[in-house]
Design a protein around this motif. Structure first.
Motif, PDB file in Angstrom:
ATOM      1  N   ASP A  29       0.832  -1.199   0.000  1.00  0.00           N
ATOM      2  CA  ASP A  29       0.000   0.000   0.000  1.00  0.00           C
ATOM      3  C   ASP A  29       0.865   1.246   0.000  1.00  0.00           C
ATOM      4  O   ASP A  29       1.939   1.282   0.616  1.00  0.00           O
ATOM      5  CB  ASP A  29      -0.905   0.026   1.243  1.00  0.00           C
ATOM      6  CG  ASP A  29      -1.976  -1.046   1.211  1.00  0.00           C
ATOM      7  OD1 ASP A  29      -2.303  -1.529   0.111  1.00  0.00           O
ATOM      8  OD2 ASP A  29      -2.475  -1.397   2.299  1.00  0.00           O
ATOM      9  N   GLU A  30       0.408   2.263  -0.710  1.00  0.00           N
ATOM     10  CA  GLU A  30       1.057   3.568  -0.719  1.00  0.00           C
ATOM     11  C   GLU A  30       1.152   4.069   0.725  1.00  0.00           C
ATOM     12  O   GLU A  30       0.221   3.907   1.509  1.00  0.00           O
ATOM     13  CB  GLU A  30       0.186   4.505  -1.555  1.00  0.00           C
ATOM     14  CG  GLU A  30       0.685   5.885  -1.716  1.00  0.00           C
ATOM     15  CD  GLU A  30      -0.274   6.683  -2.597  1.00  0.00           C
ATOM     16  OE1 GLU A  30      -1.015   7.520  -2.050  1.00  0.00           O
ATOM     17  OE2 GLU A  30      -0.275   6.461  -3.825  1.00  0.00           O
ATOM     18  N   VAL A  31       2.288   4.660   1.079  1.00  0.00           N
ATOM     19  CA  VAL A  31       2.499   5.157   2.434  1.00  0.00           C
ATOM     20  C   VAL A  31       2.499   6.681   2.406  1.00  0.00           C
ATOM     21  O   VAL A  31       3.227   7.293   1.615  1.00  0.00           O
ATOM     22  CB  VAL A  31       3.840   4.661   3.009  1.00  0.00           C
ATOM     23  CG1 VAL A  31       4.099   5.262   4.389  1.00  0.00           C
ATOM     24  CG2 VAL A  31       3.876   3.144   3.063  1.00  0.00           C
ATOM     25  N   THR A  32       1.682   7.294   3.252  1.00  0.00           N
ATOM     26  CA  THR A  32       1.700   8.744   3.418  1.00  0.00           C
ATOM     27  C   THR A  32       2.278   9.039   4.796  1.00  0.00           C
ATOM     28  O   THR A  32       1.783   8.530   5.802  1.00  0.00           O
ATOM     29  CB  THR A  32       0.289   9.341   3.297  1.00  0.00           C
ATOM     30  OG1 THR A  32      -0.227   9.029   1.997  1.00  0.00           O
ATOM     31  CG2 THR A  32       0.321  10.855   3.465  1.00  0.00           C
ATOM     32  N   LEU A  33       3.360   9.817   4.813  1.00  0.00           N
ATOM     33  CA  LEU A  33       4.003  10.195   6.072  1.00  0.00           C
ATOM     34  C   LEU A  33       3.657  11.649   6.379  1.00  0.00           C
ATOM     35  O   LEU A  33       3.845  12.535   5.553  1.00  0.00           O
ATOM     36  CB  LEU A  33       5.518  10.041   5.964  1.00  0.00           C
ATOM     37  CG  LEU A  33       6.030   8.626   5.721  1.00  0.00           C
ATOM     38  CD1 LEU A  33       7.529   8.640   5.478  1.00  0.00           C
ATOM     39  CD2 LEU A  33       5.691   7.734   6.898  1.00  0.00           C
ATOM     40  N   PHE A  48      11.872  -2.827 -10.995  1.00  0.00           N
ATOM     41  CA  PHE A  48      11.874  -2.200  -9.668  1.00  0.00           C
ATOM     42  C   PHE A  48      11.504  -0.734  -9.868  1.00  0.00           C
ATOM     43  O   PHE A  48      12.202  -0.004 -10.566  1.00  0.00           O
ATOM     44  CB  PHE A  48      13.270  -2.315  -9.037  1.00  0.00           C
ATOM     45  CG  PHE A  48      13.352  -1.770  -7.637  1.00  0.00           C
ATOM     46  CD1 PHE A  48      13.268  -2.618  -6.547  1.00  0.00           C
ATOM     47  CD2 PHE A  48      13.519  -0.411  -7.402  1.00  0.00           C
ATOM     48  CE1 PHE A  48      13.349  -2.127  -5.258  1.00  0.00           C
ATOM     49  CE2 PHE A  48      13.602   0.090  -6.115  1.00  0.00           C
ATOM     50  CZ  PHE A  48      13.511  -0.766  -5.044  1.00  0.00           C
ATOM     51  N   GLU A  49      10.390  -0.320  -9.276  1.00  0.00           N
ATOM     52  CA  GLU A  49       9.919   1.056  -9.451  1.00  0.00           C
ATOM     53  C   GLU A  49       9.551   1.635  -8.085  1.00  0.00           C
ATOM     54  O   GLU A  49       8.789   1.030  -7.337  1.00  0.00           O
ATOM     55  CB  GLU A  49       8.709   1.075 -10.380  1.00  0.00           C
ATOM     56  CG  GLU A  49       8.166   2.453 -10.671  1.00  0.00           C
ATOM     57  CD  GLU A  49       7.033   2.416 -11.681  1.00  0.00           C
ATOM     58  OE1 GLU A  49       7.276   2.756 -12.848  1.00  0.00           O
ATOM     59  OE2 GLU A  49       5.914   2.014 -11.291  1.00  0.00           O
ATOM     60  N   HIS A  50      10.112   2.813  -7.779  1.00  0.00           N
ATOM     61  CA  HIS A  50       9.770   3.460  -6.513  1.00  0.00           C
ATOM     62  C   HIS A  50       9.808   4.972  -6.678  1.00  0.00           C
ATOM     63  O   HIS A  50      10.325   5.488  -7.654  1.00  0.00           O
ATOM     64  CB  HIS A  50      10.703   3.013  -5.381  1.00  0.00           C
ATOM     65  CG  HIS A  50      12.113   3.472  -5.529  1.00  0.00           C
ATOM     66  ND1 HIS A  50      13.048   3.297  -4.550  1.00  0.00           N
ATOM     67  CD2 HIS A  50      12.763   4.098  -6.536  1.00  0.00           C
ATOM     68  CE1 HIS A  50      14.205   3.790  -4.946  1.00  0.00           C
ATOM     69  NE2 HIS A  50      14.055   4.273  -6.142  1.00  0.00           N
ATOM     70  N   GLY A  51       9.230   5.662  -5.710  1.00  0.00           N
ATOM     71  CA  GLY A  51       9.233   7.119  -5.737  1.00  0.00           C
ATOM     72  C   GLY A  51       8.090   7.677  -4.936  1.00  0.00           C
ATOM     73  O   GLY A  51       7.594   7.039  -4.005  1.00  0.00           O
ATOM     74  N   GLY A  52       7.657   8.859  -5.327  1.00  0.00           N
ATOM     75  CA  GLY A  52       6.576   9.512  -4.617  1.00  0.00           C
ATOM     76  C   GLY A  52       6.568  11.006  -4.864  1.00  0.00           C
ATOM     77  O   GLY A  52       6.980  11.470  -5.916  1.00  0.00           O
ATOM     78  N   GLN A  53       6.131  11.737  -3.855  1.00  0.00           N
ATOM     79  CA  GLN A  53       6.039  13.187  -3.957  1.00  0.00           C
ATOM     80  C   GLN A  53       5.796  13.768  -2.572  1.00  0.00           C
ATOM     81  O   GLN A  53       5.538  13.034  -1.627  1.00  0.00           O
ATOM     82  CB  GLN A  53       4.904  13.592  -4.887  1.00  0.00           C
ATOM     83  CG  GLN A  53       3.515  13.276  -4.336  1.00  0.00           C
ATOM     84  CD  GLN A  53       2.429  13.568  -5.336  1.00  0.00           C
ATOM     85  OE1 GLN A  53       2.116  12.706  -6.148  1.00  0.00           O
ATOM     86  NE2 GLN A  53       1.863  14.752  -5.281  1.00  0.00           N
ATOM     87  N   ASP A  54       5.868  15.117  -2.459  1.00  0.00           N
ATOM     88  CA  ASP A  54       5.511  15.723  -1.177  1.00  0.00           C
ATOM     89  C   ASP A  54       4.012  15.989  -1.159  1.00  0.00           C
ATOM     90  O   ASP A  54       3.341  15.902  -2.184  1.00  0.00           O
ATOM     91  CB  ASP A  54       6.349  16.978  -0.887  1.00  0.00           C
ATOM     92  CG  ASP A  54       5.890  18.245  -1.592  1.00  0.00           C
ATOM     93  OD1 ASP A  54       4.684  18.536  -1.591  1.00  0.00           O
ATOM     94  OD2 ASP A  54       6.744  18.969  -2.116  1.00  0.00           O
ATOM     95  N   THR A  55       3.473  16.271   0.009  1.00  0.00           N
ATOM     96  CA  THR A  55       2.025  16.448   0.131  1.00  0.00           C
ATOM     97  C   THR A  55       1.609  17.903   0.284  1.00  0.00           C
ATOM     98  O   THR A  55       0.417  18.195   0.353  1.00  0.00           O
ATOM     99  CB  THR A  55       1.480  15.648   1.331  1.00  0.00           C
ATOM    100  OG1 THR A  55       2.152  16.075   2.524  1.00  0.00           O
ATOM    101  CG2 THR A  55       1.665  14.155   1.125  1.00  0.00           C
TER     102      THR A  55
END
Length: 163
Positions: free
Chosen positions: A104-108, A136-143
């Protein structure tokens, strides 16, 4: 044997969606100085590992189905929330998915979460014959959509195949 080169790395997003920085890690995470930092726009970095090009025998992969171990480390900042995503796929010769690990996507949120380094790991076993590639794929963004690199930090990524 560890698959490390894996061919070119690609990023879905614009050129300004992530940067690489160095930082001293005061953690139990591996002491790796290169850290990818993601910004307000979504950015996922992907690496495709060609197991045959890395020297793995197709018959061994099909019969033994060696364990495939995946590890990644991520953290957020203390002043801005972030989102972390990871997808690791075992692929056949046509690069079709055999199986995948997609937690699951993690929001910190720094107001209520510990922003220290966290490890995510998984071992693929009994996945059937046909494994030829690993994606292999990873990353994200700020909120908070701040300008600059305030999003998720990732480091210590590894994919190993048991002999």
């Amino acid at each position: 044997m560890e698959a490390t080169s894996g061919g070119p790395r690609t990023c879905r997003g614009t050129a300004d969606t992530f940067t690489v920085m160095t930082q001293s890690l005061n953690t139990s995470a591996p002491l790796l100085m290169s850290i990818s930092v993601h910004c307000s726009r979504p950015c996922l970095k992907r690496q495709l590992i060609d197991l045959l090009a890395e020297g793995y025998d197709p018959e061994h992969l099909d019969i033994v189905q060696p364990g495939v171990n995946v590890e990644d480390w991520y953290c957020g900042r203390t002043d801005c929330g972030c989102i972390y995503k990871l997808t690791v796929s075992l692929l056949d010769e046509g690069q079709e998915i055999i199986t995948e690990f997609k937690p699951d996507e993690v929001t910190l949120d720094p107001d209520c979460d510990d922003c220290s380094w966290r490890k995510v790991s998984h071992t693929f076993t009994d996945y059937g014959p046909g494994l030829r590639f690993i994606s292999f794929e990873h990353g994200g963004q700020d909120t908070k959509y701040w300008q600059g690199w305030f999003g998720v930090r990732v480091t210590g990524s590894s994919v190993t195949v048991d002999l």
